[in-house]
Write a protein that holds these residues in place. Structure first.
Motif, PDB file in Angstrom:
ATOM      1  N   GLY A   1       0.802  -1.214   0.000  1.00  0.00           N
ATOM      2  CA  GLY A   1       0.000   0.000   0.000  1.00  0.00           C
ATOM      3  C   GLY A   1       0.831   1.257   0.000  1.00  0.00           C
ATOM      4  O   GLY A   1       2.062   1.226  -0.071  1.00  0.00           O
ATOM      5  N   LEU A   2       0.140   2.380   0.097  1.00  0.00           N
ATOM      6  CA  LEU A   2       0.753   3.700   0.126  1.00  0.00           C
ATOM      7  C   LEU A   2       0.527   4.313   1.506  1.00  0.00           C
ATOM      8  O   LEU A   2      -0.550   4.184   2.081  1.00  0.00           O
ATOM      9  CB  LEU A   2       0.133   4.586  -0.954  1.00  0.00           C
ATOM     10  N   LEU A   3       1.556   4.985   2.019  1.00  0.00           N
ATOM     11  CA  LEU A   3       1.541   5.461   3.394  1.00  0.00           C
ATOM     12  C   LEU A   3       1.322   6.972   3.438  1.00  0.00           C
ATOM     13  O   LEU A   3       1.895   7.712   2.627  1.00  0.00           O
ATOM     14  CB  LEU A   3       2.868   5.127   4.083  1.00  0.00           C
ATOM     15  N   VAL A   4       0.504   7.397   4.405  1.00  0.00           N
ATOM     16  CA  VAL A   4       0.253   8.829   4.561  1.00  0.00           C
ATOM     17  C   VAL A   4       0.187   9.164   6.055  1.00  0.00           C
ATOM     18  O   VAL A   4      -0.413   8.427   6.841  1.00  0.00           O
ATOM     19  CB  VAL A   4      -1.037   9.261   3.834  1.00  0.00           C
TER      20      VAL A   4
ATOM     21  N   LEU B   1      -2.828  10.001  -3.879  1.00  0.00           N
ATOM     22  CA  LEU B   1      -2.429   8.611  -3.627  1.00  0.00           C
ATOM     23  C   LEU B   1      -3.393   7.636  -4.295  1.00  0.00           C
ATOM     24  O   LEU B   1      -2.979   6.606  -4.834  1.00  0.00           O
ATOM     25  CB  LEU B   1      -2.371   8.347  -2.120  1.00  0.00           C
ATOM     26  N   ILE B   2      -4.673   7.958  -4.274  1.00  0.00           N
ATOM     27  CA  ILE B   2      -5.660   7.093  -4.910  1.00  0.00           C
ATOM     28  C   ILE B   2      -5.432   7.045  -6.420  1.00  0.00           C
ATOM     29  O   ILE B   2      -5.485   5.981  -7.050  1.00  0.00           O
ATOM     30  CB  ILE B   2      -7.087   7.571  -4.578  1.00  0.00           C
ATOM     31  N   ASP B   3      -5.132   8.188  -7.020  1.00  0.00           N
ATOM     32  CA  ASP B   3      -4.819   8.220  -8.454  1.00  0.00           C
ATOM     33  C   ASP B   3      -3.601   7.358  -8.766  1.00  0.00           C
ATOM     34  O   ASP B   3      -3.593   6.594  -9.749  1.00  0.00           O
ATOM     35  CB  ASP B   3      -4.567   9.661  -8.914  1.00  0.00           C
ATOM     36  N   ASN B   4      -2.568   7.468  -7.936  1.00  0.00           N
ATOM     37  CA  ASN B   4      -1.354   6.672  -8.142  1.00  0.00           C
ATOM     38  C   ASN B   4      -1.649   5.179  -8.021  1.00  0.00           C
ATOM     39  O   ASN B   4      -1.140   4.368  -8.793  1.00  0.00           O
ATOM     40  CB  ASN B   4      -0.276   7.073  -7.134  1.00  0.00           C
ATOM     41  N   ALA B   5      -2.478   4.826  -7.039  1.00  0.00           N
ATOM     42  CA  ALA B   5      -2.826   3.417  -6.841  1.00  0.00           C
ATOM     43  C   ALA B   5      -3.596   2.865  -8.027  1.00  0.00           C
ATOM     44  O   ALA B   5      -3.360   1.748  -8.487  1.00  0.00           O
ATOM     45  CB  ALA B   5      -3.640   3.262  -5.560  1.00  0.00           C
TER      46      ALA B   5
END
Length: 349
Positions: free
Chosen positions: A309-312, A323-327
């Motif tokens: 996942g991606l961390l924020v 981040l959602i666009d990148n995912a």
């Protein structure tokens, strides 16, 4: 379901030795037992299923060969006296609090309802009174052996069971073509999203073209009823947001596009089972065992966090749309990466 009905059913259960007894704290736990119970019944092994949830649908619709009874008030009495060849539970800390081992039961088996490591999010020695553990992967086996060594505990049978829920999720994943879904599913410890940054997070999410579904952990609802009711009230008048308290985790995850969580084991299920990306809010570690670093083994949920996942940071929630666009742009490569991680870390269930 009155006390006297429960008393009669408990007394009947105690009169004879059972083959296999399965205990579920609530209706949410059957999904972790489903494959095992199916296999036992296929082999014509009788199963006695005890639930402490009077809304458990199995009380009305049990599979053939499975006896289901509701026990809540007499649970301590039942646990200390039940006679069975095998008793299977997803409840850690057997023997540490109210629920003790029975001298009439031969083998106690622990089954995980989360794929996290055994030494950070669980209490120290949480599994010491089990005879066997169905390990999801080699990481749990190594952690439990290390615990036995560190604290001179008796050796348990550590069985390479896997985590069937991952395979079930992979088979269930679907998209209906409707509005995409963000599922917000925190853990239930004091540092979770619900207790730290929920309002700010919802304010960020409501600007997105997604359905926003909040799925509280059942333990959070049970332990924080007043706070949970305030959260329910907060989203009640927002048509974009809804609360999900259904027991069917498979259906909910299979219809989710993006998961947002903190330290919950649901991240492993979603990323490795559904093979879809997670956005992690970097809340404090969930540490129920303050001594976990003595193991000198990094918990799986920490070591692969940035791979699934991606961390924020809670202070940077405004970056979530990006981040959602990148995912969404890396979905194809993400699937192959999750299949590799699953093979590396989990037994073939």
């Amino acid at each position: 379901m009155g006390f006297f009905k429960e008393y009669r059913e408990v007394q009947q259960l105690l009169q004879q030795k059972q083959q296999v007894v399965v205990y579920a704290e609530s209706r949410f736990y059957f999904q972790y037992y489903r494959q095992l119970i199916h296999d036992l019944l296929q082999e014509q092994v009788p199963v006695s299923y005890i639930t402490s949830d009077k809304a458990d649908p199995l009380l009305q619709n049990a599979p053939t060969g499975m006896k289901v009874i509701y026990v809540k008030w007499m649970l301590g009495h039942l646990f200390s006296r039940i006679k069975a060849k095998v008793m299977i539970m997803t409840m850690p800390d057997l023997g540490h609090f109210l629920y003790k081992r029975s001298p009439g039961t031969g083998t106690y088996i622990y089954m995980f309802h989360a794929a996290v490591s055994t030494h950070q999010q669980y209490r120290k020695n949480a599994f010491e009174n089990y005879d066997a553990v169905f390990c999801t992967g080699p990481y749990q086996e190594a952690e439990l052996k290390q615990e036995e060594k560190l604290f001179n505990l008796p050796a348990k049978q550590l069985l390479p069971y896997g985590y069937p829920l991952l395979d079930q999720l992979q088979n269930e994943v679907k998209r209906t073509g409707e509005k995409p879904v963000i599922l917000l599913a925190p853990s239930w410890y004091p540092g979770c999203i619900f207790d730290t940054c929920l309002e700010e997070l919802l304010a960020t999410l409501q600007s997105l073209a997604y359905r926003i579904i909040l799925r509280p952990h059942p333990e959070y609802v049970k332990r924080n009823r007043k706070k949970f009711q305030s959260i329910r009230q907060m989203i009640r008048n927002n048509p974009q947001m809804e609360m999900d308290e259904t027991a069917d985790l498979l259906k909910r995850l299979s219809e989710t596009d993006i998961l947002i969580t903190d330290r919950s084991g649901i991240a492993l299920e979603f990323a490795l089972g559904c093979r879809r990306p997670v956005i992690f809010i970097e809340t404090a570690l969930k540490e129920n065992n303050p001594d976990w670093r003595k193991w000198e083994l990094e918990p799986l949920e920490n070591s692969i966090r940035d791979q699934i996942g991606l961390l924020v940071q809670p202070t940077d929630l405004s970056t979530i749309p990006l981040l959602i666009d990148n995912a969404n742009q890396s979905k194809e490569s993400f699937v192959a990466k999750m299949d590799t991680l699953k093979r590396e870390h989990f037994y073939n269930s």
